[in-house]
Design a protein around this motif. Structure first.
Motif, PDB file in Angstrom:
ATOM      1  N   LEU A  67       0.866  -1.179   0.000  1.00 25.28           N
ATOM      2  CA  LEU A  67       0.000   0.000   0.000  1.00 25.28           C
ATOM      3  C   LEU A  67       0.898   1.223   0.000  1.00 25.28           C
ATOM      4  N   HIS A  68       0.566   2.188  -0.851  1.00 23.74           N
ATOM      5  CA  HIS A  68       1.379   3.408  -0.950  1.00 23.74           C
ATOM      6  C   HIS A  68       0.458   4.601  -1.171  1.00 23.74           C
ATOM      7  N   ILE A  69       0.801   5.717  -0.554  1.00 24.65           N
ATOM      8  CA  ILE A  69      -0.005   6.933  -0.648  1.00 24.65           C
ATOM      9  C   ILE A  69       0.783   8.019  -1.364  1.00 24.65           C
ATOM     10  N   GLY A  70       0.176   8.678  -2.347  1.00 24.20           N
ATOM     11  CA  GLY A  70       0.851   9.772  -3.043  1.00 24.20           C
ATOM     12  C   GLY A  70       0.171  10.121  -4.339  1.00 24.20           C
ATOM     13  N   PRO A  71       0.792  10.972  -5.149  1.00 28.89           N
ATOM     14  CA  PRO A  71       0.238  11.366  -6.450  1.00 28.89           C
ATOM     15  C   PRO A  71       0.532  10.299  -7.500  1.00 28.89           C
ATOM     16  N   SER A  72      -0.498   9.687  -8.068  1.00 29.72           N
ATOM     17  CA  SER A  72      -0.281   8.545  -8.966  1.00 29.72           C
ATOM     18  C   SER A  72       0.333   8.944 -10.299  1.00 29.72           C
ATOM     19  N   GLU A  73       0.325  10.232 -10.642  1.00 29.86           N
ATOM     20  CA  GLU A  73       0.846  10.648 -11.949  1.00 29.86           C
ATOM     21  C   GLU A  73       2.372  10.742 -11.974  1.00 29.86           C
ATOM     22  N   ALA A  74       2.998  10.884 -10.823  1.00 29.34           N
ATOM     23  CA  ALA A  74       4.434  11.121 -10.777  1.00 29.34           C
ATOM     24  C   ALA A  74       5.221   9.822 -10.937  1.00 29.34           C
ATOM     25  N   GLU A  75       6.227   9.842 -11.819  1.00 28.66           N
ATOM     26  CA  GLU A  75       7.036   8.649 -12.039  1.00 28.66           C
ATOM     27  C   GLU A  75       7.831   8.281 -10.793  1.00 28.66           C
ATOM     28  N   VAL A  76       8.310   9.288 -10.045  1.00 24.91           N
ATOM     29  CA  VAL A  76       9.087   9.013  -8.847  1.00 24.91           C
ATOM     30  C   VAL A  76       8.230   8.282  -7.811  1.00 24.91           C
ATOM     31  N   PHE A  77       6.942   8.568  -7.794  1.00 26.42           N
ATOM     32  CA  PHE A  77       6.026   7.879  -6.877  1.00 26.42           C
ATOM     33  C   PHE A  77       6.003   6.385  -7.173  1.00 26.42           C
ATOM     34  N   TRP A  78       5.822   6.046  -8.447  1.00 27.92           N
ATOM     35  CA  TRP A  78       5.772   4.640  -8.840  1.00 27.92           C
ATOM     36  C   TRP A  78       7.111   3.954  -8.622  1.00 27.92           C
ATOM     37  N   SER A  79       8.203   4.641  -8.941  1.00 22.69           N
ATOM     38  CA  SER A  79       9.533   4.046  -8.768  1.00 22.69           C
ATOM     39  C   SER A  79       9.797   3.733  -7.301  1.00 22.69           C
ATOM     40  N   ASP A  80       9.462   4.670  -6.419  1.00 23.26           N
ATOM     41  CA  ASP A  80       9.684   4.443  -4.985  1.00 23.26           C
ATOM     42  C   ASP A  80       8.865   3.262  -4.486  1.00 23.26           C
ATOM     43  N   PHE A  81       7.627   3.176  -4.950  1.00 24.75           N
ATOM     44  CA  PHE A  81       6.748   2.091  -4.516  1.00 24.75           C
ATOM     45  C   PHE A  81       7.279   0.739  -4.984  1.00 24.75           C
ATOM     46  N   LEU A  82       7.625   0.649  -6.274  1.00 21.24           N
ATOM     47  CA  LEU A  82       8.112  -0.620  -6.823  1.00 21.24           C
ATOM     48  C   LEU A  82       9.467  -1.003  -6.225  1.00 21.24           C
ATOM     49  N   LYS A  83      10.317  -0.014  -5.955  1.00 23.07           N
ATOM     50  CA  LYS A  83      11.610  -0.309  -5.322  1.00 23.07           C
ATOM     51  C   LYS A  83      11.406  -0.863  -3.916  1.00 23.07           C
ATOM     52  N   ASP A  84      10.426  -0.316  -3.208  1.00 22.69           N
ATOM     53  CA  ASP A  84      10.145  -0.815  -1.864  1.00 22.69           C
ATOM     54  C   ASP A  84       9.666  -2.265  -1.922  1.00 22.69           C
ATOM     55  N   LEU A  85       8.795  -2.580  -2.902  1.00 21.20           N
ATOM     56  CA  LEU A  85       8.344  -3.963  -3.069  1.00 21.20           C
ATOM     57  C   LEU A  85       9.518  -4.886  -3.388  1.00 21.20           C
ATOM     58  N   ALA A  86      10.424  -4.405  -4.244  1.00 11.31           N
ATOM     59  CA  ALA A  86      11.593  -5.222  -4.605  1.00 11.31           C
ATOM     60  C   ALA A  86      12.501  -5.430  -3.399  1.00 11.31           C
ATOM     61  N   ARG A  87      12.684  -4.408  -2.589  1.00  8.88           N
ATOM     62  CA  ARG A  87      13.520  -4.551  -1.386  1.00  8.88           C
ATOM     63  C   ARG A  87      12.944  -5.581  -0.422  1.00  8.88           C
ATOM     64  N   ARG A  88      11.636  -5.674  -0.386  1.00  5.02           N
ATOM     65  CA  ARG A  88      10.991  -6.630   0.525  1.00  5.02           C
ATOM     66  C   ARG A  88      10.981  -8.051  -0.046  1.00  5.02           C
ATOM     67  N   GLY A  89      11.416  -8.210  -1.295  1.00 10.15           N
ATOM     68  CA  GLY A  89      11.549  -9.557  -1.840  1.00 10.15           C
ATOM     69  C   GLY A  89      10.640  -9.877  -3.001  1.00 10.15           C
ATOM     70  N   LEU A  90       9.977  -8.874  -3.581  1.00  9.72           N
ATOM     71  CA  LEU A  90       9.114  -9.133  -4.733  1.00  9.72           C
ATOM     72  C   LEU A  90       9.986  -9.345  -5.967  1.00  9.72           C
ATOM     73  N   THR A  91      10.093 -10.578  -6.417  1.00 11.43           N
ATOM     74  CA  THR A  91      10.933 -10.911  -7.567  1.00 11.43           C
ATOM     75  C   THR A  91      10.141 -11.766  -8.549  1.00 11.43           C
ATOM     76  N   GLY A  92      10.721 -11.920  -9.743  1.00 11.45           N
ATOM     77  CA  GLY A  92      10.117 -12.781 -10.741  1.00 11.45           C
ATOM     78  C   GLY A  92       8.859 -12.221 -11.377  1.00 11.45           C
ATOM     79  N   VAL A  93       8.641 -10.902 -11.286  1.00 13.11           N
ATOM     80  CA  VAL A  93       7.434 -10.302 -11.863  1.00 13.11           C
ATOM     81  C   VAL A  93       7.557 -10.285 -13.385  1.00 13.11           C
ATOM     82  N   LYS A  94       6.574 -10.846 -14.066  1.00 17.54           N
ATOM     83  CA  LYS A  94       6.583 -10.888 -15.527  1.00 17.54           C
ATOM     84  C   LYS A  94       5.509  -9.999 -16.144  1.00 17.54           C
TER      85      LYS A  94
END
Length: 403
Positions: A195-222
């Motif tokens: 879950l992430h809160i912020g402005p959905s239009e900003a690329e930095v918002f999405w990058s931060d969210f996806l990086k956090d998921l990757a740090r927690r172990g989200l791998t193998g996404v196709k």
């Protein structure tokens, strides 16, 4: 026994002492609980019995709001097993979170009239800041542990969808996106992963969210399935190196906006012919055929289809058993409705922490339900993901008939 009860009933009817009535009610309910526990234990308090199955283990306090006032009860605890009286409703985490957010808004003096009325109806006119802080701390610990938990294994499919909520920020009321992430692992099991809160239009918002998921172990996404949020595609490529699937339902709404309402049914039927094709190559052929036919009357619609072709048809290159759940964010619709239902009670959130508290509690309970359900996707199709998924498009040879 009836004669013994009548004098007590008459006495209670005549007295106007609210404290006396509350004491009587507390005593009666306590007696009921003690009798229930005697049956579970197989023996009374301090009684020796060969039928005993467990032992008492103290009490836990619990309040009960009634028309007589707040009753202070002591629920018996057992060493093994659990006991909860049937006349009490167990307080779910999401309900606690809702109360906490409402209380916090009320204390801060920023609640709307609707929230004020709800606060009064719930009898929370004397809430102290310390009691709210204690309640919020308990909920926050559980929610944050859930949202920050490590993720193990591979998660080939990831859905992202946004629910927009209003929050007070710097004296203004602004709209923010609460992005919910749901993923399916290689065992076909579905989980809420972020879950992430912020402005959905900003690329930095999405990058931060996806990086956090990757740090927690989200791998193998196709494959990542979402609406066409600006900046999302670049973030997916940079962080996950995955394919993006544009939500088919949202695309259809956007495409039909270029067509007069009277023609919506005919145009929608024509485009849906694409989605009936058996594979990626055939779907691509029909897509181009339909786009060319519609372009003559609606040039903007044709251009829209040209731009969206690869993103809308991305799911067709994945295992057939999974496609019905891959083409849109519809699997998240029920979850989003529950989030909105809870959030609408609050109206305007006092801060972003309160959003995470309430929405996170909803997600925590829903995720528990997911774990009790059968596999969300067939495990047989997961083996096909190990092979190349993009098919080479053959030259046009057939002209399919468009409905």
């Amino acid at each position: 026994m009836t004669d013994d009860r009548l004098p007590l009933a008459e006495l209670m009817a005549k007295t106007g002492d609210g404290d006396f009535l509350r004491t009587i009610a507390e005593s009666v309910l306590q007696i009921i609980m003690e009798a229930d526990v005697d049956g579970l234990v197989g023996a009374g308090r301090h009684e020796r019995s060969g039928d005993r199955t467990t032992w008492r283990n103290g009490y836990r306090d619990r309040s009960l709001d009634t028309r007589l006032g707040t009753l202070n009860l002591k629920i018996p605890k057992l060493r093994t097993g659990a006991y909860f009286p049937g006349f009490l409703e167990p307080r779910k985490t999401v309900e606690k979170a809702l109360v906490a957010v409402i209380q916090e808004a009320w204390i801060a003096g920023v609640s709307t009239r609707r929230v004020d009325e709800l606060v009064q109806a719930m009898g929370m006119s004397g809430i102290s800041k310390s009691s709210v802080s204690k309640l919020c701390k308990d909920i926050d610990e559980r929610v944050h542990a859930f949202l920050k938990r490590p993720l193990t294994g591979d998660w080939p499919y990831l859905w992202l969808d946004a629910t927009y909520l209003k929050v007070r920020e710097g004296g203004r009321i602004v709209s923010v996106a609460a992005i919910i992430a749901v993923a399916v692992n290689t065992e076909g099991k579905r989980e809420i992963v972020g879950l992430h809160i912020g402005p959905s239009e900003a690329e930095v918002f999405w990058s931060d969210f996806l990086k956090d998921l990757a740090r927690r172990g989200l791998t193998g996404v196709k494959l990542v399935i979402s609406d066409a949020h600006e900046g999302l595609k670049a973030a997916i490529t940079r962080v996950l190196s995955a394919t993006w699937q544009r939500c088919r339902v949202h695309f259809m709404r956007n495409a039909l906006a270029y067509v007069p309402k009277g023609q919506n049914t005919v145009v929608a039927a024509a485009i849906r012919q694409v989605f009936l094709q058996p594979d990626h190559a055939a779907a691509t052929q029909v897509w181009r055929q339909v786009a060319d036919q519609l372009r003559a009357r609606w040039p903007k619609l044709g251009a829209c289809m040209d731009d969206a072709e690869h993103d809308v048809l991305a799911y067709m290159a994945f295992p057939e058993q999974h496609r019905v759940k891959l083409h849109s964010t519809n699997p998240l619709e029920r979850l989003n409705k529950e989030v909105k239902r809870r959030a609408d009670v609050v109206g305007i959130f006092p801060n972003e922490d309160s959003i995470i508290r309430l929405v996170g509690a909803v997600l925590l309970e829903q995720n528990d339900e997911y774990q009790l359900q059968h596999r969300y996707m067939q495990i047989e199709g997961m083996a096909a993901l190990a092979t190349p998924i993009i098919e080479e498009v053959q030259p046009l040879q057939i002209t399919p008939k468009v409905a």
